[in-house]
Design an enzyme around this catalytic site. Structure first.
Site, PDB file in Angstrom:
ATOM      1  N   HIS A  24       1.471   2.107  -3.577  1.00 22.51           N
ATOM      2  CA  HIS A  24       0.353   2.827  -4.194  1.00 22.51           C
ATOM      3  C   HIS A  24       0.335   4.299  -3.752  1.00 22.51           C
ATOM      4  O   HIS A  24       0.132   5.201  -4.571  1.00 22.51           O
ATOM      5  CB  HIS A  24      -0.978   2.181  -3.797  1.00 22.51           C
ATOM      6  CG  HIS A  24      -1.241   0.862  -4.450  1.00 22.51           C
ATOM      7  ND1 HIS A  24      -1.160   0.671  -5.807  1.00 22.51           N
ATOM      8  CD2 HIS A  24      -1.608  -0.339  -3.928  1.00 22.51           C
ATOM      9  CE1 HIS A  24      -1.463  -0.585  -6.100  1.00 22.51           C
ATOM     10  NE2 HIS A  24      -1.724  -1.223  -4.969  1.00 22.51           N
ATOM     11  N   GLU A  50       0.822  -1.214   0.000  1.00 20.09           N
ATOM     12  CA  GLU A  50       0.000   0.000   0.000  1.00 20.09           C
ATOM     13  C   GLU A  50       0.860   1.270   0.000  1.00 20.09           C
ATOM     14  O   GLU A  50       0.446   2.296  -0.556  1.00 20.09           O
ATOM     15  CB  GLU A  50      -0.941  -0.004   1.205  1.00 20.09           C
ATOM     16  CG  GLU A  50      -1.926  -1.168   1.235  1.00 20.09           C
ATOM     17  CD  GLU A  50      -2.830  -1.203   0.006  1.00 20.09           C
ATOM     18  OE1 GLU A  50      -3.060  -0.140  -0.609  1.00 20.09           O
ATOM     19  OE2 GLU A  50      -3.309  -2.287  -0.347  1.00 20.09           O
TER      20      GLU A  50
END
Length: 428
Positions: A84, A81
Site C-alpha cells: 500500500h 502494508e
C-alpha cells in the site's frame, strides 16, 4: 522506493488491480459455495469443505508451531502494508506513517495515508493503491511455493534427497524408543520391502500394509516342525491366535500349511530369522526342489502388522502393532545431512515456514479482497464502481446504493462463513 522505477511500478501495481478484481469475484463465489455446502443438511463432510478455519493455539495449531504462525503473520502483514505504501508514493499520495503493532500476542502492521490526496486521484490510481496489499500477499504465496518446490535443488550441496528418510524425533515411551528402537539420525530405507526414499512413500507403504494381507515368509517345513506348538495355542482377546510363551520377546507365533500338513498349524519361530527370509503370499512362491517349503504367516489381529524396517543403524527393526502407531511415534524428514555438523532441522524449518506463508498469506489475500466493511475489499469495490459505472450511471446516489448493497452482501457473507467455521470447529 515508489519513485525509483515509476513505469515498472505502474505495470506491477496494474497487475495487482487485475488480480484484486478477479480475486474479489473468486472469493465471493468460494464463500457462497462454502456456506451453502456447510448449511446443506445432506452434506456430512462440512469440516473438510470449510474454507475458513479459525486458528486456535492448542486446538488446531500445535503449541510448538506458534512461533512460525506469529512470524508468518508479521511477514504477511508488513509486506501487505508495504505494498500500500509503495503504491501510494508511486501515485503521489502522501504517507503519514507506517508501523507495526502487537494485539495480545498477534503482530500486525499499518500504513497511514493522507485521505485528501487519496480522494483527489482517479479511481484507477486508487485501485492500484487499494489492491497493492492483496497483490503482495499473492506474490508471497507464489514465491513461497517456488521456494518449496525448489528446496531439494537449493539444499543439494548440504543435504541428500530421495535417498531414504531421516528420523529427526522419537516420542518418549513409544515402542521404538530406547535401546531396541531407533535413534535420532537413523536413515530408514524400506519397510516390508517397500522403498521409503521420501516421507510420502513411507506413508504410502504404511497404508499398503494395512490395505493388503500381511505377507508371509518362505521357510523349510522341517525347520518349522521343530518349533510347532499347535497343541499349545490359545486365542487372545483380540481374536488372533498366540502360541508363544508370554515371556518370549524374540519369538513370534506363525500360522502355516504345507502339502504334507494341509491343516492349519502354528509354530513359535524366532522372529528375526523368520523375517529375514523371502516374502511370499502363497506356498507355490516358496517352491524348492531340494526340500518342502511353506509360506508361514504371522498370527496377527486385524489392525496389527509385523513390519520389518530396514535402516542405517544395524539390523532391521521389527515392529508389531498398528502401522500408524509407528508413524506417529517418529519425526521424519526427506533431507539427510551430508556432513555431521549440518543441522537436520534446517530443511524442516524452511519447509514449515513456506507452508505457513502459503496458507496464511493466501487466506489474507482472499479474505481482504472480500467487499466487507473495514477490509481492503470495501475500498476496492468503491473505486471499481466509480471507474466502471460512472459513465453509464451518472447518478451518484444510484452508484452509492449499488455500492451499499454489494458491501452489505459481502459483509454478511463473510460473517456467516466465520460463524459457521467457529461452529464446525467447536461443536462438530
Amino acid at each position: 522506493m515508489g519513485r525509483l522505477y515509476p513505469r515498472a511500478l505502474k505495470v506491477w501495481f496494474s497487475l495487482g488491480v487485475v488480480f484484486g478484481l478477479v480475486a474479489m469475484v473468486f472469493s465471493i463465489i468460494v464463500l457462497a459455495t462454502t456456506l451453502f455446502n456447510t448449511l446443506n443438511p445432506h452434506n456430512n463432510n462440512t469440516s473438510e469443505q470449510q474454507l475458513l478455519t479459525p486458528v486456535m493455539p492448542g486446538v488446531n495449531l500445535p503449541i510448538q508451531q506458534i512461533g512460525y504462525y506469529l512470524l508468518t503473520l508479521l511477514i504477511c502483514g508488513v509486506l501487505h502494508e508495504v505494498g500500500h505504501a509503495v503504491a501510494a508514493v508511486r501515485e503521489q499520495v502522501r504517507v503519514n506513517g507506517f508501523g507495526v503493532f502487537l494485539f495480545a500476542i498477534y503482530p500486525g502492521a499499518f500504513v497511514d495515508l493522507f485521505t485528501d490526496h487519496l480522494q483527489m486521484i482517479s479511481p484507477m490510481r486508487q485501485l492500484r493503491i487499494y489492491c497493492a496489499g492483496v497483490w503482495h500477499n499473492f506474490v508471497i504465496v507464489l514465491v513461497s511455493l517456488a521456494c518449496l518446490l525448489a528446496l531439494p535443488w537449493m539444499l543439494h550441496p548440504l543435504y541428500s534427497y530421495q535417498n531414504g528418510i531421516l528420523v529427526t524425533d522419537i516420542q518418549p515411551h513409544s515402542a521404538v524408543y530406547g535401546q531396541r528402537g531407533f535413534v535420532v539420525g537413523t536413515v530408514i530405507s524400506s519397510i516390508n520391502e517397500c522403498k521409503t526414499l521420501r516421507v510420502e512413500e513411507w506413508i504410502s507403504c504404511l497404508q499398503q500394509s494395512l490395505l493388503q494381507e500381511p505377507p508371509g515368509y518362505c521357510m523349510p517345513v522341517e525347520q518349522i516342525l521343530r518349533k510347532d506348538v499347535s497343541s499349545h495355542k490359545h486365542r487372545t482377546p483380540y481374536g488372533n491366535v498366540d502360541c508363544c510363551p508370554n515371556s518370549s520377546v524374540s519369538e513370534f507365533c506363525f500360522v502355516w500349511r504345507s502339502k504334507s500338513h494341509p491343516q492349519e498349524n502354528y509354530a513359535c519361530l524366532p522372529a528375526r530369522s523368520a523375517t529375514d527370509r523371502v516374502f511370499c503370499k502363497l506356498n507355490s512362491e516358496c517352491y524348492n526342489m531340494k526340500q518342502e517349503m511353506s509360506c508361514a504367516f504371522p498370527s496377527l489381529d486385524n489392525s496389527s502388522r509385523l513390519l520389518r524396517v530396514v535402516h542405517s543403524q544395524g539390523a532391521a527393526l521389527l515392529f508389531v502393532g498398528n502401522p500408524w502407531t509407528l508413524h506417529f511415534s517418529l519425526g521424519l524428514s526427506d533431507y539427510v545431512p551430508k556432513f555431521t555438523l549440518i543441522s537436520a532441522s534446517v530443511p524442516y524449518i524452511i519447509e514449515l515456514l513456506c507452508k505457513y506463508l502459503i496458507s496464511l498469506s493466501g487466506a489474507l489475500a482472499i479474505l481482504n479482497v472480500v467487499p466487507c466493511y473495514a477490509l481492503d475489499g470495501q475500498w476496492i469495490l468503491a473505486a471499481f464502481i466509480e471507474l466502471s459505472l460512472k459513465t453509464c450511471i451518472p447518478s451518484r446516489s444510484v452508484r452509492t446504493l449499488i455500492y451499499t448493497v454489494l458491501l452489505f452482501f459481502g459483509t454478511v457473507l463473510l460473517l456467516a462463513n466465520v460463524m459457521t467455521a467457529l461452529f464446525v470447529l467447536f461443536f462438530r
